[in-house]
Design an enzyme around this catalytic site. Structure first.
Site, PDB file in Angstrom:
ATOM      1  N   ILE A 119      26.903  53.607  11.681  1.00 40.40           N
ATOM      2  CA  ILE A 119      25.696  53.098  12.334  1.00 40.40           C
ATOM      3  C   ILE A 119      25.564  53.963  13.582  1.00 40.40           C
ATOM      4  CG2 ILE A 119      24.593  51.166  13.501  1.00 40.40           C
ATOM      5  CD1 ILE A 119      26.046  49.278  11.613  1.00 40.40           C
ATOM      6  N   PRO A 120      24.623  54.898  13.585  1.00 41.85           N
ATOM      7  CA  PRO A 120      24.623  56.005  14.550  1.00 41.85           C
ATOM      8  C   PRO A 120      24.153  55.656  15.967  1.00 41.85           C
ATOM      9  CG  PRO A 120      22.723  56.181  13.141  1.00 41.85           C
ATOM     10  CD  PRO A 120      23.524  55.015  12.623  1.00 41.85           C
ATOM     11  N   CYS A 121      24.936  54.837  16.655  1.00 40.22           N
ATOM     12  CA  CYS A 121      24.607  54.481  18.034  1.00 40.22           C
ATOM     13  C   CYS A 121      24.686  55.698  18.954  1.00 40.22           C
ATOM     14  CB  CYS A 121      25.513  53.362  18.542  1.00 40.22           C
ATOM     15  SG  CYS A 121      27.272  53.698  18.394  1.00 40.22           S
ATOM     16  N   HIS A 122      25.384  56.735  18.526  1.00 39.94           N
ATOM     17  CA  HIS A 122      25.474  57.965  19.334  1.00 39.94           C
ATOM     18  C   HIS A 122      24.135  58.688  19.427  1.00 39.94           C
ATOM     19  CE1 HIS A 122      26.285  59.222  15.159  1.00 39.94           C
ATOM     20  NE2 HIS A 122      25.721  60.371  15.504  1.00 39.94           N
TER      21      HIS A 122
END
Length: 157
Positions: A119-122
């Site tokens: 889950i690409p929170c970056h």
């Protein structure tokens, strides 16, 4: 819950999950002993993470089962819509979720994402382009954004 540890360019990754799905992925600052045998329930996740780091995968296709509030899960679902190689601001993310004033709550939910990378929170940055916050450290956030960039940045030294 099953757990395994795999090697990544960012450090040892800890993967946690079971037949209901992957519940957590994080990169550790410590050097945990790498798993010799990866549990069946985590094998596809480990395989896809390795492919991601080897530039062979841009979109994860895994059964996910993160623990969180309904609001956090809503934010995490929206994060999965950010395309590989792109980034958005916390304000943009808040607007996509329907409330620009909820920026602090959205940022907090982003910071509690238990499924790093998948889950690409970056991919969420400050409105001014700054790399504000990342549970794994700003150096890892920068590395991930560079990794996904169409134009790879090289270091001078």
């Amino acid at each position: 819950m099953d757990t395994c540890y795999i090697e990544t360019p960012l450090g040892h990754a800890k993967i946690v999950g079971d037949d209901e799905g992957i519940s957590a992925v994080s990169i550790l600052d410590s050097k945990e002993e790498l798993s010799e045998v990866i549990p069946e329930s985590l094998l596809e996740c480990a395989t896809q993470l390795k492919a991601y780091f080897n530039d062979q995968l841009k979109t994860f296709d895994l059964k996910l089962n993160p623990e969180g509030t309904s609001f956090q899960k809503k934010v995490w679902q929206q994060l999965q819509l950010i395309p590989y190689g792109k980034s958005i601001s916390y304000l943009e993310l808040s607007k996509q979720l329907g409330d620009a004033k909820a920026i602090r709550a959205v940022a907090s939910a982003n910071g509690k994402n238990p499924l790093w990378i998948i889950i690409p929170c970056h991919r969420v940055i400050g409105s001014d382009g700054s790399l504000t916050g990342y549970a794994g450290g700003l150096h890892r956030k920068q590395w991930l954004l560079n990794h996904e960039s169409e134009f790879k940045q090289q270091t001078l030294f």
